[in-house]
Design a protein around this motif. Sequence first.
Motif, PDB file in Angstrom:
ATOM      1  N   SER A 305      35.913  36.965  42.959  1.00 46.66           N
ATOM      2  CA  SER A 305      35.439  35.608  42.685  1.00 46.66           C
ATOM      3  C   SER A 305      34.153  35.657  41.869  1.00 46.66           C
ATOM      4  N   ALA A 320      37.354  31.105  42.181  1.00 46.92           N
ATOM      5  CA  ALA A 320      38.266  32.131  42.694  1.00 46.92           C
ATOM      6  C   ALA A 320      39.271  32.500  41.616  1.00 46.92           C
ATOM      7  N   SER A 321      39.709  33.748  41.623  1.00 42.71           N
ATOM      8  CA  SER A 321      40.682  34.215  40.634  1.00 42.71           C
ATOM      9  C   SER A 321      42.075  33.779  41.036  1.00 42.71           C
TER      10      SER A 321
END
Length: 321
Positions: A305, A320-321
């Motif tokens: 993140s 966040a990814s």
Amino acid sequence: MLSLLILLFSFPPIVLSANFFTILPLPSTTVGPEAFVFDSSGAGPYTGVSDGRILKYQGPNVGFVDFAYTSPKRSKALCDGTNNIVLGPKCGRPLGLGFNNATNELYIADAYFGLLVVGKNGGLATQLATSADGVPFRFPDGLDVDPVTGDVYFTDASAVFSISQIFLAVSIGDSTGRLLKYDPRTKQVKVLLKGLQGPAGVAVSADGGFLLVTEFIGERIRKYWIKGPKANTSEILVSLRGRPDNIKRTAAGDFWAAVNLQNTTIVTLPAGIRLNANGNITNIVMLSAQYKTTLISEVQEFSGSLYIGSMFTNFVGVLAS
């Protein structure tokens, strides 16, 4: 040197949806999570805020709690939750943070109290230095700890202007900033570079061979060699069409810089810029959807993140990814 303006047309920026964006609220009326650090166990983030405290995040059910503070004059009744810059000399203003994971000591660059350190249990930090070469610090700002040697690298953004005069420093193009090194063994501070234009963030490479230092006023990132045939020299690595603030090393060994792009003279576009040791920009994350035109101070990657800091928000942003 690379122009970010060219890169914005040749390299498509990654614009993350607001659906990926969450916030970690600060305590009531508190603002200014300038920088972040995580300890050796992965706990945190820790962040310094405008009322002089260093806070530690302890999960969504607890939120941020007090960890440390920099001013021996500080009063919780007077300082907690205040954003009054007039109280800075009494309450403190921690900016740059860096852990020595071998000793569990947290080093702090405070805009009023210089370079300090605090142990793993927090509390009042110990002041280590307030000047170098006989010149008092005016605006201690960014900080990082060499992961190999434990040496502490930090910036004094100006030898003339304090944090309360930052906009004046920018307007006149102040170039009196310094890059500094503190040796915890000798307890001495050495001036590595002078004449910098608003040095803000600093990040040491994973092998301790070089560091990157941002120049907020100069709109560039400089590379300073610590070891090797170029040791004790520097070069401009990247020139930007915007003002870079903090810069942080990633687990992979490259770097994220918080850059406030200049769309016009009055419109700022906050962004995170990922670059490698050669100055090649590999990712650009535009943050206008989340921060509008608010200046950001840090983009730090941790456990997949991105943690976003700003001196003007009452929360820590997390992408966040």
